[in-house]
Design an enzyme around this catalytic site. Structure first.
Site, PDB file in Angstrom:
ATOM      1  N   LEU A   9       5.261  -0.398  -1.202  1.00 43.55           N
ATOM      2  CA  LEU A   9       5.494  -0.501   0.223  1.00 43.55           C
ATOM      3  C   LEU A   9       4.479  -0.797   0.927  1.00 43.55           C
ATOM      4  CD1 LEU A   9       7.755   2.682   0.603  1.00 43.55           C
ATOM      5  CD2 LEU A   9       8.338   0.693   0.022  1.00 43.55           C
ATOM      6  N   ARG A  16      -3.872   2.352  12.953  1.00 37.87           N
ATOM      7  CA  ARG A  16      -5.021   3.191  13.152  1.00 37.87           C
ATOM      8  C   ARG A  16      -6.315   2.315  12.558  1.00 37.87           C
ATOM      9  NH1 ARG A  16      -2.942   8.606  10.411  1.00 37.87           N
ATOM     10  NH2 ARG A  16      -1.419   7.067  10.060  1.00 37.87           N
ATOM     11  N   GLY A  79      10.549   2.740   8.897  1.00 38.27           N
ATOM     12  CA  GLY A  79      10.190   4.159   7.901  1.00 38.27           C
ATOM     13  C   GLY A  79      10.091   3.924   6.515  1.00 38.27           C
ATOM     14  N   ASP A 103      -1.364   1.383   0.669  1.00 35.92           N
ATOM     15  CA  ASP A 103      -2.420   1.805   1.288  1.00 35.92           C
ATOM     16  C   ASP A 103      -3.196   3.019   0.373  1.00 35.92           C
ATOM     17  OD1 ASP A 103      -0.634   3.647   1.840  1.00 35.92           O
ATOM     18  OD2 ASP A 103      -0.992   3.875   4.043  1.00 35.92           O
ATOM     19  N   GLY A 138       3.120  14.892   4.230  1.00 36.42           N
ATOM     20  CA  GLY A 138       4.350  15.602   3.967  1.00 36.42           C
ATOM     21  C   GLY A 138       3.974  16.844   3.016  1.00 36.42           C
ATOM     22  N   ARG A 333     -28.148 -20.752  -6.990  1.00 31.74           N
ATOM     23  CA  ARG A 333     -26.981 -21.066  -6.565  1.00 31.74           C
ATOM     24  C   ARG A 333     -25.937 -21.867  -7.557  1.00 31.74           C
ATOM     25  NH1 ARG A 333     -28.290 -25.196  -1.951  1.00 31.74           N
ATOM     26  NH2 ARG A 333     -25.894 -25.426  -1.763  1.00 31.74           N
ATOM     27  N   ASN A 377     -43.828 -28.037 -15.733  1.00 34.15           N
ATOM     28  CA  ASN A 377     -44.365 -27.136 -14.580  1.00 34.15           C
ATOM     29  C   ASN A 377     -44.062 -27.823 -13.254  1.00 34.15           C
ATOM     30  OD1 ASN A 377     -46.046 -25.551 -12.889  1.00 34.15           O
ATOM     31  ND2 ASN A 377     -47.203 -24.761 -14.554  1.00 34.15           N
ATOM     32  N   TYR A 387     -30.036 -35.500  -1.595  1.00 37.16           N
ATOM     33  CA  TYR A 387     -28.637 -35.964  -0.697  1.00 37.16           C
ATOM     34  C   TYR A 387     -29.328 -37.257   0.293  1.00 37.16           C
ATOM     35  CZ  TYR A 387     -25.085 -35.055   2.758  1.00 37.16           C
ATOM     36  OH  TYR A 387     -23.992 -35.285   3.595  1.00 37.16           O
ATOM     37  N   ARG A 440     -49.945 -41.805  -2.786  1.00 37.53           N
ATOM     38  CA  ARG A 440     -50.345 -41.118  -1.704  1.00 37.53           C
ATOM     39  C   ARG A 440     -51.677 -42.040  -1.235  1.00 37.53           C
ATOM     40  NH1 ARG A 440     -54.368 -37.061  -4.596  1.00 37.53           N
ATOM     41  NH2 ARG A 440     -52.821 -35.817  -5.360  1.00 37.53           N
TER      42      ARG A 440
HETATM   43  C1  UD1 Z   1       3.763   8.977   3.742  1.00 42.61           C
HETATM   44  C2  UD1 Z   1       4.998  10.312   3.520  1.00 42.61           C
HETATM   45  C3  UD1 Z   1       4.127  11.525   3.286  1.00 42.61           C
HETATM   46  C4  UD1 Z   1       3.144  11.538   2.351  1.00 42.61           C
HETATM   47  C5  UD1 Z   1       1.994  10.188   2.796  1.00 42.61           C
HETATM   48  C6  UD1 Z   1       1.175  10.159   1.707  1.00 42.61           C
HETATM   49  C7  UD1 Z   1       7.171   9.638   4.343  1.00 42.61           C
HETATM   50  C8  UD1 Z   1       7.917   9.566   5.192  1.00 42.61           C
HETATM   51  N1  UD1 Z   1       6.127  10.123   4.426  1.00 42.61           N
HETATM   52  O1  UD1 Z   1       3.339   9.219   5.310  1.00 42.61           O
HETATM   53  O2  UD1 Z   1       5.273  12.268   2.973  1.00 42.61           O
HETATM   54  O3  UD1 Z   1       2.380  12.535   2.404  1.00 42.61           O
HETATM   55  O4  UD1 Z   1       2.888   9.104   2.857  1.00 42.61           O
HETATM   56  O5  UD1 Z   1       0.021   9.152   2.019  1.00 42.61           O
HETATM   57  O6  UD1 Z   1       7.182   8.690   3.248  1.00 42.61           O
HETATM   58  N2  UD1 Z   1       5.657   1.475   5.166  1.00 42.61           N
HETATM   59  C9  UD1 Z   1       6.691   0.500   5.151  1.00 42.61           C
HETATM   60  N3  UD1 Z   1       7.502   0.313   6.072  1.00 42.61           N
HETATM   61  C10 UD1 Z   1       7.602   1.179   6.873  1.00 42.61           C
HETATM   62  C11 UD1 Z   1       6.661   2.254   6.957  1.00 42.61           C
HETATM   63  C12 UD1 Z   1       5.782   2.455   5.884  1.00 42.61           C
HETATM   64  O7  UD1 Z   1       6.347  -0.486   4.186  1.00 42.61           O
HETATM   65  O8  UD1 Z   1       8.569   1.115   7.783  1.00 42.61           O
HETATM   66  C13 UD1 Z   1       4.542   1.559   4.013  1.00 42.61           C
HETATM   67  C14 UD1 Z   1       3.341   1.388   4.679  1.00 42.61           C
HETATM   68  O9  UD1 Z   1       2.828   0.039   4.676  1.00 42.61           O
HETATM   69  C15 UD1 Z   1       2.539   2.242   3.656  1.00 42.61           C
HETATM   70  C16 UD1 Z   1       3.429   3.223   3.058  1.00 42.61           C
HETATM   71  O10 UD1 Z   1       4.658   2.883   3.354  1.00 42.61           O
HETATM   72  O11 UD1 Z   1       1.619   1.556   2.515  1.00 42.61           O
HETATM   73  C17 UD1 Z   1       3.271   4.775   3.782  1.00 42.61           C
HETATM   74  O12 UD1 Z   1       3.574   4.808   5.055  1.00 42.61           O
HETATM   75  P1  UD1 Z   1       2.743   5.472   6.208  1.00 42.61           P
HETATM   76  O13 UD1 Z   1       3.078   5.293   7.421  1.00 42.61           O
HETATM   77  O14 UD1 Z   1       1.220   5.569   5.881  1.00 42.61           O
HETATM   78  O15 UD1 Z   1       3.171   7.108   5.808  1.00 42.61           O
HETATM   79  P2  UD1 Z   1       2.434   8.300   5.958  1.00 42.61           P
HETATM   80  O16 UD1 Z   1       2.799   8.678   7.404  1.00 42.61           O
HETATM   81  O17 UD1 Z   1       1.079   8.148   5.567  1.00 42.61           O
HETATM   82 CA    CA Z   2      -0.303   6.660   4.896  1.00 43.72          CA
END
Ligand code: UD1
Ligand code: CA
Length: 457
Positions: A9, A16, A79, A103, A138, A333, A377, A387, A440
């Site tokens: 994902l 942030r 989400g 991430d 979570g 280089r 040397n 160039y 020279r």
């Molecule tokens: C998520 C978990 C949380 C866990 C934490 C660990 C959920 C609801 N929560 O929270 O339980 O403790 O990770 O780090 O799963 N992403 C998408 N599409 C979206 C939203 C997110 O691809 O619509 C991807 C983000 O790019 C990221 C990952 O999912 O790589 C996690 O998303 P993020 O929003 O950071 O979740 P957390 O709030 O950290």
């Molecule tokens: Ca996260």
């Protein structure tokens, strides 16, 4: 082992980070976060890898050059559950899916293997960890009697009592696709963030009496995520400290393991010594007894045994032979090849040149597009004028040549074996072998010449 699909994902904006760059493209140890996750994923030899991308997606796709990735677009970031839902049509019916986050870059292959072991084809598995400060994660809620996982509650939805739970969801989970097909479409977003939570799948598992195995990471730092630059900097330090420790265990001498940065692979022979402030990028190979003194940068380099690189030298994409002395303040280089016992001193720049055994350029020189023979040397201040404003030309300096200080060699030009060049010469034509060549004007002295005096105002 049954079939394995992996979904990474990586669609989140990463607000942030306060950056226009998608979060997963921020670099850790010189490589995008996503590249770290992807290379770990690959080590499991999955049948499929999907990357869910969204925010500035084209940039993400450009950064990953692997051809076999299944790219899944999540146009709106609704989400983590919604993100996985987008990948569902691409997954194999008879496989299990391992979910990784783009991430969370430090997760180790051994930990993932352990997770695969605790799950079998009809079992869900979660990677959970105990955190002293679980804030933001979570929380894993277990039943009191059997201590079985019954839910994951997000920070924002958690009650005061739930917030005290220190076992957290790392985000890494493994679920059979047959369950994903059934449960993902049923997810709802009636929570604080109005998001479709991946974590809500757990309640479906509980409802359907599908058992959930849990596994811990081998090291707690593996599961740390990057949400801000502060966290990115912390993870960078963890990565670097781990790498430094690995080098020390292999017998590499580090003046201070907290003051070395490796952004790639560093392979060292025996009795290598590295002083503080050095940066190694790409693939760097150091032979036995190599000494790299303070504040050097080496990128894609091979350095032969017994060579010393003195402070503040910058070496890129080149080969240095055995028992050479480089620096201080040397710049090598790309495309340079030094044989053994070559000396390159301070403020000497070499580019796309080869230098044979025992030759020296010790002070203030530019050597570009040159072939230099043995035991040459090169005097201080010598410059190859490679160039002409449009094209680059070659300079050839044969064996046993002595070039006096402050010489310009206007390429294309060849200085044949045994030539001596007088200091201050501009050499535009090939020199005959074994002779003194110089260009020279004769020194003159003007008797009675007066220095100018200051004008009166
Ligand atoms: C998520 C978990 C949380 C866990 C934490 C660990 C959920 C609801 N929560 O929270 O339980 O403790 O990770 O780090 O799963 N992403 C998408 N599409 C979206 C939203 C997110 O691809 O619509 C991807 C983000 O790019 C990221 C990952 O999912 O790589 C996690 O998303 P993020 O929003 O950071 O979740 P957390 O709030 O950290
Ligand atoms: Ca996260």
């Amino acid at each position: 082992m049954s079939k394995l699909n992996i979904v990474i994902l990586a669609a989140g904006i990463g607000k942030r980070m306060q950056s226009s760059l998608p979060k997963v493209l921020h670099c850790l140890a010189g490589k995008p976060l996503l590249v770290h996750v992807l290379s770990t994923a690959r080590k499991l030899s999955p049948d499929k890898i999907c990357i869910v991308y969204g925010y500035n997606g084209e940039d993400v796709q450009k950064a990953i050059t692997d051809h076999d990735i299944i790219w899944v677009k999540q146009s709106e970031q609704l989400g983590t559950g919604h993100a996985l839902m987008q990948a569902l049509p691409f997954l194999d019916d008879d496989a299990s899916t391992l979910v990784l986050f783009g991430d969370v870059p430090l997760v180790k292959i051994e930990t993932l293997r352990n997770l695969l072991i605790v799950s079998s084809n009809n079992l869900c598995a979660l990677l959970t960890a105990n955190m002293d400060n679980p804030y933001g994660y979570g929380r894993i809620i277990r039943s009191q009697e059997a201590s079985k996982v019954i839910a994951i509650v997000e920070e924002k939805d958690a009650s005061q009592a739930q917030k005290k739970v220190c076992e957290i969801n790392t985000g890494v989970m493994l679920l059979p696709n047959k369950y994903l097909q059934d449960w993902l479409p049923k997810l709802e977003n009636n929570n604080q963030q109005h998001e479709y939570y991946l974590t809500d799948l757990i309640s479906f598992a509980v409802e359907n009496k599908v058992s959930i195995a849990t596994e811990r990471p081998i090291n707690t730092w593996e599961i740390l995520g990057v949400n801000s630059k502060v966290q990115l900097a912390k993870l960078e330090r963890i990565y670097q400290n781990n790498y430094a420790e690995k080098l020390l265990e292999q017998g590499v001498g580090l003046a201070d393991p907290e003051r070395i940065d490796i952004r790639g692979n560093l392979l060292c022979g025996q009795d290598v010594m590295i002083d503080v402030g050095c940066i190694f990028e790409g693939k760097v190979i150091l032979g036995d007894h190599v000494i790299v003194k303070a504040n050097c940068i080496l990128k894609d380099m091979t350095v032969g045994s017994g060579t010393t690189i003195a402070p503040f030298s910058l070496l890129e994409d080149s080969e240095v032979g055995e028992n050479c002395r480089i620096g201080p303040y040397a710049r090598i280089r790309p495309g340079t090849k030094l044989a053994s016992k070559v000396h390159v001193g301070n403020f000497v720049e070499l580019k796309n040149s080869s230098v044979a055994f025992g030759s020296k350029a010790n002070h203030l020189s530019y050597i570009g597009d040159s072939i230099i023979g043995k035991n040459v040397n090169i005097g201080a201040g010598t410059i190859t004028c490679n160039y002409d404003g449009v094209n680059k030309h070659q300079t050839i300096i044969e064996d046993n040549v002595f070039i006096g200080s402050d010489t310009q060699l206007v390429a294309p030009v060849k200085v044949t074996a045994g030539t001596t060049i007088g200091a201050g010469s501009t050499i535009t034509r090939n020199t005959p072998p074994g002779q003194l060549s110089l260009s020279r004007s004769k020194q003159v002295s003007i008797a009675g010449w007066m220095r100018p005096t200051k004008n009166k105002v």
